[in-house]
Design a protein around this motif. Structure first.
Motif, short mmCIF file in Angstrom:
data_model
loop_
_atom_site.label_atom_id
_atom_site.label_comp_id
_atom_site.label_asym_id
_atom_site.label_seq_id
_atom_site.Cartn_x
_atom_site.Cartn_y
_atom_site.Cartn_z
N THR A 11 30.84 102.04 69.96
CA THR A 11 29.47 101.23 69.89
C THR A 11 28.44 102.31 70.22
O THR A 11 27.55 102.57 69.29
N ASP A 12 28.50 102.97 71.42
CA ASP A 12 27.69 103.84 71.93
C ASP A 12 27.42 105.20 70.69
O ASP A 12 26.19 105.52 70.39
N PHE A 13 28.36 105.47 70.33
CA PHE A 13 28.70 106.59 69.43
C PHE A 13 27.93 106.33 67.88
O PHE A 13 26.94 107.06 67.57
N ALA A 18 23.26 111.22 66.61
CA ALA A 18 22.55 112.44 66.71
C ALA A 18 22.65 112.94 68.47
O ALA A 18 23.16 114.05 68.57
N GLU A 19 22.67 112.04 69.09
CA GLU A 19 22.82 112.65 70.66
C GLU A 19 24.34 113.03 70.79
O GLU A 19 24.51 113.93 71.59
N HIS A 20 25.41 112.22 70.36
CA HIS A 20 26.58 112.71 70.47
C HIS A 20 26.96 114.16 69.75
O HIS A 20 27.23 114.90 70.42
N ILE A 21 26.13 114.13 68.77
CA ILE A 21 26.50 115.33 67.88
C ILE A 21 25.98 116.70 68.52
O ILE A 21 26.58 117.76 68.61
#
Length: 91
Positions: A11-13, A18-21
């Motif tokens: 869910t967070d991903f 963009a933040e994760h990438i």
């Protein structure tokens, strides 16, 4: 190998891809994505994945070479006769 900071929910991903990438590209560390508290998927940046795949191919080739070297050979004439018979080659 993994830190607790490498574990995130799907869910967070999906809410902040963009933040994760960006984090994946900067740290070169894979992230574990969870569903209902259980590991479901591992994601990583493409460059690191390619390096890992190359290393796996290299390791596989070493294993294949070791196997080939450990097998007992047989006389060339015996192999040639079997090969010619199998492929319909006549001398």
């Amino acid at each position: 190998m993994f830190n607790s900071s490498d574990i995130h929910t799907v869910t967070d991903f999906s809410r902040k891809p963009a933040e994760h990438i960006k984090r994946l590209a900067e740290t070169k560390r894979p992230e574990i994505l969870t569903v209902n508290g259980k590991a479901a998927v591992v994601v990583q940046d493409a460059e690191t994945y390619e390096k890992m795949a190359e290393l796996a191919d290299y390791a596989d080739s070493i294993i294949n070479i070791r196997q080939a070297l450990s097998e007992e050979g047989r006389p060339l004439g015996e192999f040639a006769a079997e090969f010619e018979s199998k492929h319909g080659i006549k001398r």
